[in-house]
Design an enzyme around this catalytic site. Structure first.
Site, PDB file in Angstrom:
ATOM      1  N   ILE A   1     -90.487  -4.425  69.218  1.00 19.19           N
ATOM      2  CA  ILE A   1     -89.305  -5.120  68.624  1.00 19.19           C
ATOM      3  C   ILE A   1     -88.960  -4.699  67.289  1.00 19.19           C
ATOM      4  O   ILE A   1     -87.919  -5.124  66.638  1.00 19.19           O
ATOM      5  CB  ILE A   1     -89.364  -6.593  68.850  1.00 19.19           C
ATOM      6  N   GLY A   2     -89.599  -3.749  66.661  1.00 10.65           N
ATOM      7  CA  GLY A   2     -89.404  -3.333  65.566  1.00 10.65           C
ATOM      8  C   GLY A   2     -90.346  -2.474  65.071  1.00 10.65           C
ATOM      9  O   GLY A   2     -91.375  -2.012  65.457  1.00 10.65           O
ATOM     10  N   ALA A   3     -90.188  -1.845  63.784  1.00  8.52           N
ATOM     11  CA  ALA A   3     -90.892  -0.966  62.921  1.00  8.52           C
ATOM     12  C   ALA A   3     -91.203  -1.495  61.600  1.00  8.52           C
ATOM     13  O   ALA A   3     -90.405  -1.799  60.869  1.00  8.52           O
ATOM     14  CB  ALA A   3     -90.476   0.557  62.908  1.00  8.52           C
TER      15      ALA A   3
ATOM     16  N   GLU B   1     -93.777  -1.351  57.898  1.00  3.91           N
ATOM     17  CA  GLU B   1     -94.248  -0.428  56.801  1.00  3.91           C
ATOM     18  C   GLU B   1     -95.313   0.397  57.328  1.00  3.91           C
ATOM     19  O   GLU B   1     -95.575   1.767  57.041  1.00  3.91           O
ATOM     20  CB  GLU B   1     -94.729  -0.748  55.580  1.00  3.91           C
ATOM     21  N   PHE B   2     -96.353  -0.100  58.134  1.00  6.48           N
ATOM     22  CA  PHE B   2     -97.481   0.636  58.548  1.00  6.48           C
ATOM     23  C   PHE B   2     -97.471   1.098  59.891  1.00  6.48           C
ATOM     24  O   PHE B   2     -98.490   1.694  60.418  1.00  6.48           O
ATOM     25  CB  PHE B   2     -98.754  -0.255  58.263  1.00  6.48           C
TER      26      PHE B   2
ATOM     27  N   VAL C   1     -94.041  -2.608  65.586  1.00  3.68           N
ATOM     28  CA  VAL C   1     -94.120  -4.325  65.749  1.00  3.68           C
ATOM     29  C   VAL C   1     -93.932  -4.617  67.342  1.00  3.68           C
ATOM     30  O   VAL C   1     -92.731  -3.993  67.791  1.00  3.68           O
ATOM     31  CB  VAL C   1     -93.290  -5.147  64.729  1.00  3.68           C
TER      32      VAL C   1
ATOM     33  N   ASP D   1     -89.889 -10.764  46.996  1.00  4.93           N
ATOM     34  CA  ASP D   1     -89.016 -10.119  47.789  1.00  4.93           C
ATOM     35  C   ASP D   1     -88.464 -11.161  48.711  1.00  4.93           C
ATOM     36  O   ASP D   1     -88.149 -10.924  50.170  1.00  4.93           O
ATOM     37  CB  ASP D   1     -89.936  -9.091  48.730  1.00  4.93           C
TER      38      ASP D   1
END
Length: 908
Positions: A555-557, A559-560, A563, A674
């Site tokens: 469902i996503g990417a 930083e590491f 996802v 953030d």
């Protein structure tokens, strides 16, 4: 193959030994000639709107005929007719449109053939196919060949971007924009683009791909770094040789691991050489001055081996020995300038007592000392807590003190105290309150009268390593109204000093209120205080066996790594939908530690508006962080997808959840750093939860409660001016960021400050510019935004105040009906009557793109609105009639037209 009508005939002729076939006609004596020759049906490539027709033909010179009454011509005409299907032999002249008149360059006389070659363009083709036709009106002409073709820009690789073969455009699209993709192992911030000309040539490449970490550009490809070389980041640079004191890398390395016994400091770049530990200081000498009692000067020579570093600092440890055991000298002994973080190799010691033996130890440290247990002096293991006793008590407070086992060489020690009520409420044991302290004593206030509390304490080393807990002991507060024998109990305050480059938790973070009274609150413990990050993960996060986690869909990417959406099925618990953060293969140990540190942070939070950590997988090869699953994803994208579909009341309700989550974090002395709509997640109930703690840090223990970073990226558009200027972050800077989030929500995901550069944003803020109210934003909500953006951070509301204000607005929906003033030219960043280059809009499509409404280009075109003059005449009803239904989109286009009209009248 051709179909022909009337007088065209098929002929053949030998030329240079070859037999050429042709279609010819030569009715030069007849009047009013109208002879047609038509091709078969020619299929058109779907994207080829322009074709080229190459003719080889001969036309005879009219002067070569002897007759006096000739009606001879020396030209003929080219026609075209489009169709979606082959019509066979049916032929109607009315279906054809004229392309051009063809005149020969060479005129053939009798008995002499001079071949002509002409190429003509047939443009604006749109049907599935077409026919060509040649009309003769009285010439003597022979056609030997007809070649029909279109031009393409060939497949190519430019700047590490691959572009497919593309059919060249026609006169209405002189430059055809083509999107490309990066070659393997290359990435680009923006999708690569290039333009294909009508002549089939590539021009004006836009954006550039760069090789991923571990790869370098070579022969239009990204190739792995050779063994012994590395490249740490996405860039156009070549691979570099592994620096000094590192192990030889394998192919495709993004870093070079330090050799055993060598390290890099946290602030050292991956390109830096690894450093060794400094050796012990040399020749420690103590000298006393005449007529000076209780005072001496320590001096020593620097470490012979600095380990290759220049940041050597010295620490002096003082012990007082009585012949049986040694113990720390205590705070009475003074050091000038200090006993820690010394650059010079001397220090003055005063307030020493006579007739006592003192032992001084000097330790050398550098930026890499924290990564090794080796010290020039003693062990860093914390002492053991041996006994705890009650110093004093009242009906609402307890004062405690405890002892520790003596070590031959003491170290600076902190303590973690845990306490709870002994009583059991509703069948459940009350939860512990955790305090981190700097001394072996504490006074705890705001307790309940006549209540038994259970206490246990453990010592922590300077690096955060825990010792064993003491035995749990009971202490009771006095009944209401009773006083301790000590009527003048002194209230204790604890002050925390920085030990190393990591942030630490101090008691004034734990206890602080406007009345300066100590009261127990659950406090956040920075996982960076643990030398071994795995200890922090084990303390704050539950371990999950990977067999209990099922990954379903990416469902996503992160930083590491990727996802996933997945399922968590733990025996004895209901199956739960979860989000699974993974760590991509080939990670370094530092990346693994940074990855897991977020779990150590999340595991300490428990609030309905903070993303919930389900657990972690750390004991197996593939590390994972498992959190609750938020069906609607990131808030900014959700708002963009539902532009105009929610009322102000619903939007303010979403803001209330975010504010409540941030109040909880602020109460725990925690700064997010953030806060942005992209870092807020939304579930199926439209409940918002704060997430992404990658930039977050705990408040530093100084009077202003700020955190100073040593570098790294700052999200300029969301960050308070003092945090940008001085890199200091507080809960007040989080309040500024919350104001930006409010603007994002009320503007349905609009980008803050639109297309302004970061430099322009900082300059505008310093000149007192503030984002204007979004369309239909309630005035009360916008006023709260402005309060969050006050230059003086001490005057900004706290998150507790913000939650109260929003609650009042939600309890009185009528307060949301008054709308803030709105200037469409500013509030939606309209470029008035001109494009980004200052020139007037050349098309309706360009105007729609400037206000991010390109999806309606076809609606305008179908409605026949093709010029900006027509746009200026439109009203709201006209916009609705062409198919714009969403209220937010309808208003955006209407306000844009309003701004265009206003700017036009100003120009006039």
């Amino acid at each position: 193959f051709f179909y022909f009508t009337l007088q065209w005939e098929i002929g053949q002729r030998a030329v240079n030994g070859s037999l050429l076939y042709n279609y010819y006609i030569c009715n030069v004596e007849g009047r009013e000639q109208d002879n047609w020759l038509r091709t078969t049906f020619i299929q058109r490539h779907p994207t080829a709107s322009r074709v080229f027709v190459e003719l080889r033909f001969v036309v005879r010179d009219c002067n070569s005929f002897n007759a006096d009454s000739l009606t001879c011509k020396e030209t003929f005409n080219l026609y075209v007719s489009e169709a979606d299907a082959d019509i066979g032999t049916a032929f109607r002249k009315g279906q054809f449109r004229k392309v051009t008149t063809i005149a020969p360059d060479e005129i053939s006389s009798l008995g002499e053939m001079k071949m002509n070659i002409e190429t003509k363009v047939v443009d604006n083709l749109s049907h599935k196919g077409f026919y060509l036709a040649f009309q003769d009106i009285g010439a003597c002409v022979a056609i030997y060949s007809v070649r029909v073709y279109y031009k393409t820009c060939p497949a190519t690789v430019k700047s590490l971007a691959m572009f497919p073969e593309t059919v060249a455009g026609g006169e209405n699209q002189a430059l055809r924009e083509v999107a490309g993709s990066c070659v393997s192992n290359a990435v680009s911030e923006d999708q690569p683009r290039i333009y294909c000309t009508t002549d089939g040539e590539w021009v004006v490449p836009v954006s550039q791909c760069q090789c991923s970490p571990g790869f370098e550009a070579m022969n239009d490809a990204c190739q792995e770094c050779q063994p012994g070389f590395f490249k740490p980041s996405v860039s156009s640079e070549t691979c570099k040789l592994c620096p000094e004191n590192t192990q030889p890398s394998g192919p495709g390395a993004i870093s070079c691991t330090c050799k055993e016994g060598f390290y890099r400091a946290l602030e050292d770049p991956e390109t830096a050489a690894c450093s060794g530990l400094p050796s012990a200081p040399q020749s420690l000498v103590a000298t006393t001055a005449q007529m000076s009692i209780g005072r001496l000067q320590l001096s020593w020579k620097p470490s012979a081996d600095t380990g290759g570093r220049s940041d050597i600092r010295y620490t002096v440890v003082c012990e007082r020995c009585d012949g049986r055991a040694c113990q720390p000298c205590g705070e009475k002994v003074r050091f000038d300038p200090s006993n820690t973080d010394l650059k010079e190799t001397r220090v003055t010691v005063s307030e020493l007592e006579p007739h006592l033996n003192y032992t001084f130890t000097v330790e050398a440290r550098s930026g890499v000392s924290q990564f090794s247990n080796k010290r020039a002096t003693s062990s860093i293991n914390p002492p053991k807590v041996t006994a705890m006793h009650l110093v004093d008590s009242s009906s609402t407070s307890l004062s405690l003190q405890w002892s520790v086992s003596h070590l031959s060489k003491p170290v600076a020690t902190r303590y973690e105290l845990m306490f709870r009520k002994k009583e059991i409420a509703n069948g459940k044991v009350t939860t512990y309150t955790v305090l981190v302290l700097e001394k072996n004593s504490v006074q705890i206030s705001d307790l309940s009268p006549s209540t038994v509390y259970l206490f246990k304490v453990q010592a922590l080393s300077p690096e955060g390593n825990p010792g064993s807990y003491s035995l749990e002991q009971e202490f009771s507060t006095l009944p209401q109204g009773e006083q301790s024998e000590n009527d003048s109990l002194i209230e204790l305050f604890f002050f925390y000093r920085r030990r190393n480059s990591h942030t630490r938790q101090g008691p004034e973070d734990t206890y602080f209120s406007s009345s300066d009274q100590l009261k127990p609150l659950k406090t956040y413990v920075d996982p960076h205080t643990y030398e071994d990050p795995n200890m922090a993960v084990l303390k704050f996060a539950s371990e999950i066996h990977p067999s209990h986690v099922t990954k379903q869909k990416v469902i996503g990417a992160g930083e590491f790594g990727e996802v996933y959406r997945g399922i968590l099925k733990v025996p004895g618990r209901k199956e739960t939908a979860v989000a699974i953060k993974t760590l991509k293969p080939g990670y370094t140990e530092k990346q693994r530690q940074d990855f897991l540190s977020e779990a150590s942070i999340m595991g300490q939070f428990s609030h309905q508006n903070i993303i919930r950590l389900e657990g972690v997988v750390t004991k197996f090869k593939h590390a994972m962080i498992v959190t609750e699953y938020m069906e609607n994803g990131a808030l900014d994208k959700y708002l963009k997808d539902h532009d105009g579909e929610m009322s102000s009341f619903q939007l303010v309700g979403m803001l209330r959840g975010i504010a409540a989550g941030m109040k909880y974090l602020s109460d725990m002395s925690y700064v997010h750093r953030d806060l942005a709509a992209r870092n807020i997640l939304v579930n199926s109930n439209l409940e918002c939860k704060v997430s992404d703690f990658g930039l977050s840090r705990v408040l530093e223990d100084d009077p202003e409660g700020t955190y100073t970073t040593s570098g790294g990226k700052i999200p300029i558009r969301w960050t308070a001016p003092e945090a940008i200027a001085y890199r200091k972050f507080t809960s007040a800077s989080d309040v500024w960021s919350f104001g930006i989030v409010m603007w994002e929500v009320m503007a349905f995901g609009e980008r803050p400050y639109w297309d302004m550069s970061n430099h322009e944003v900082m300059k505008a803020i310093n000149e007192a510019f503030r984002l204007p109210a979004p369309m239909d934003c309630p005035s009360a909500v916008y006023q709260l935004m402005l309060q969050c953006w006050l230059q003086d951070r001490s005057k900004r509301p706290r998150f507790g105040d913000i939650v109260s204000i929003i609650d009042k607005l939600l309890k009185s929906p009528d307060s949301l009906k008054t709308i803030a003033d709105f200037d469409p030219r500013v509030s939606i960043r309209l470029p008035s009557t001109s494009g980004s280059d200052g020139s007037p809009f050349r098309s309706v499509a360009e105007w729609l793109e400037s206000i991010k409404m390109s999806q309606y280009s076809e609606n305008f075109s179908i409605a026949g609105i093709v010029g900006m003059e027509q746009v200026l005449q439109m009203k709201s009803e006209d916009i609705r009639n062409i198919g714009v239904r969403l209220p937010g989109h309808l208003k955006r286009i209407a306000y844009s037209i309003l701004g265009l009209k206003d700017q036009t009248s100003t120009l006039i």
